[in-house]
Design a protein around this motif. Sequence first.
Motif, mmCIF file in Angstrom:
data_model
loop_
_atom_site.group_PDB
_atom_site.id
_atom_site.type_symbol
_atom_site.label_atom_id
_atom_site.label_comp_id
_atom_site.label_asym_id
_atom_site.label_seq_id
_atom_site.Cartn_x
_atom_site.Cartn_y
_atom_site.Cartn_z
ATOM 1 N N HIS A 110 0.849 -1.193 0.083
ATOM 2 C CA HIS A 110 -0.140 0.241 0.088
ATOM 3 C C HIS A 110 0.916 1.187 -0.079
ATOM 4 O O HIS A 110 2.142 1.231 0.166
ATOM 5 C CB HIS A 110 -1.068 0.002 1.094
ATOM 6 C CG HIS A 110 -0.537 -0.022 2.447
ATOM 7 N ND1 HIS A 110 0.598 -0.757 2.950
ATOM 8 C CD2 HIS A 110 -0.714 1.105 3.422
ATOM 9 C CE1 HIS A 110 0.608 -0.419 4.225
ATOM 10 N NE2 HIS A 110 0.097 0.698 4.702
ATOM 11 N N HIS A 124 1.172 3.958 2.187
ATOM 12 C CA HIS A 124 1.890 4.523 3.203
ATOM 13 C C HIS A 124 3.454 4.494 3.211
ATOM 14 O O HIS A 124 3.810 3.352 2.712
ATOM 15 C CB HIS A 124 1.197 3.840 4.480
ATOM 16 C CG HIS A 124 -0.018 4.352 5.012
ATOM 17 N ND1 HIS A 124 -0.740 3.462 5.719
ATOM 18 C CD2 HIS A 124 -0.856 5.290 4.717
ATOM 19 C CE1 HIS A 124 -1.934 4.178 5.876
ATOM 20 N NE2 HIS A 124 -1.829 5.213 5.399
ATOM 21 N N HIS A 127 6.054 1.704 3.880
ATOM 22 C CA HIS A 127 6.025 0.503 3.180
ATOM 23 C C HIS A 127 6.543 0.418 1.711
ATOM 24 O O HIS A 127 6.682 -0.268 1.052
ATOM 25 C CB HIS A 127 4.728 -0.067 3.041
ATOM 26 C CG HIS A 127 4.193 -0.431 4.367
ATOM 27 N ND1 HIS A 127 4.033 -1.992 4.754
ATOM 28 C CD2 HIS A 127 3.691 0.215 5.564
ATOM 29 C CE1 HIS A 127 3.634 -1.954 6.208
ATOM 30 N NE2 HIS A 127 3.428 -0.665 6.428
ATOM 31 N N HIS A 179 -7.822 -1.354 6.245
ATOM 32 C CA HIS A 179 -6.875 -0.112 6.391
ATOM 33 C C HIS A 179 -7.201 0.942 5.524
ATOM 34 O O HIS A 179 -8.028 0.910 4.729
ATOM 35 C CB HIS A 179 -5.478 -0.644 6.119
ATOM 36 C CG HIS A 179 -4.297 0.009 6.565
ATOM 37 N ND1 HIS A 179 -3.876 0.081 7.948
ATOM 38 C CD2 HIS A 179 -3.058 0.507 6.149
ATOM 39 C CE1 HIS A 179 -2.956 0.913 8.287
ATOM 40 N NE2 HIS A 179 -2.198 0.958 6.910
ATOM 41 N N ASP A 193 -0.639 -4.029 6.420
ATOM 42 C CA ASP A 193 -1.301 -3.355 7.637
ATOM 43 C C ASP A 193 -2.848 -3.352 7.732
ATOM 44 O O ASP A 193 -3.369 -3.706 6.464
ATOM 45 C CB ASP A 193 -0.912 -1.812 7.372
ATOM 46 C CG ASP A 193 0.288 -1.275 7.601
ATOM 47 O OD1 ASP A 193 1.257 -2.326 7.988
ATOM 48 O OD2 ASP A 193 0.700 -0.123 7.833
ATOM 49 N N HIS A 237 -5.148 -0.462 12.770
ATOM 50 C CA HIS A 237 -3.892 -1.419 12.982
ATOM 51 C C HIS A 237 -4.305 -2.425 13.934
ATOM 52 O O HIS A 237 -5.493 -2.270 14.794
ATOM 53 C CB HIS A 237 -2.668 -0.713 13.449
ATOM 54 C CG HIS A 237 -2.053 0.239 12.552
ATOM 55 N ND1 HIS A 237 -1.446 -0.604 11.594
ATOM 56 C CD2 HIS A 237 -1.854 1.410 12.452
ATOM 57 C CE1 HIS A 237 -0.788 0.520 10.678
ATOM 58 N NE2 HIS A 237 -1.273 1.706 11.373
HETATM 59 ZN ZN LIG Z 1 -0.408 1.576 6.397
#
Ligand SMILES: [Zn+2]
Length: 240
Positions: A61, A63, A66, A131, A152, A185
Amino acid sequence: MALRLTVLGCCGTYAAPGGACSGYLVDDGSTRVWIDTGAGTLANLQRHSDLDGVDALVLSHEHPDHWTDLEGFYNVCRFVTHRTGIPVYGPDGLRRRTYEDTGPVFDWHVVAGGERVGIGALELTFSRTDHGPETLAMRIGGGGRTLGYSADSGPGWSLEALGPGLDLALCEATFQREQEGMAQHMSAWQAGTSARAARVPRLVLTHLWPTLDAERSALEGSDAFGAPVELAATNASYEV
Ligand SMILES: [Zn+2]
Ligand SMILES: [Zn+2]
């Protein structure tokens, strides 16, 4: 070799001193895939692989914890190893996050939950998690073994969504019980609950917040799992 997981980084959200954000190498002896390219993982990759030894990248993803070492790896491929056409799999939109367009170094493939792709001898099946941005957990089969990676996720998704027969689950456990619900999370306890429901024989917790006491996370996870859990450790390898 059946299937090996090597942790390039496992800090949740930001890297602890000497640590790295999320990143993993999955290797069956013939195909090597770099799953998530969080900050610090490019440096650690070089402890385990030549810079041109990675067959494909898979990003869960958008974010930043990552994927941001994708930028450094792009520089490596463009200016040092002169590779082009390296397959990168990820959810829609991630390609547009990079500083400049990364083609033709990277050959981008948009993937979504429910899709299955073959990368060399490995087979990956994706599942959309609970998420913020579109986030893809993955079931990775190779060498007759199967690994599940949660990416996540909040507790609205479970490892069960990756199907039966996982030999090892690598599950995020950002929080402890006090932080549950603070963000999308899982706590260690929720990760243990998920793995128990999925009847996974072996659980490795990852993406722990650096501020939390990891041993306590392991205890909470083990309590819910019903057996001892393991904590992901940077540069450690696990035979799946
Ligand atoms: Zn994330
Ligand atoms: Zn994260």
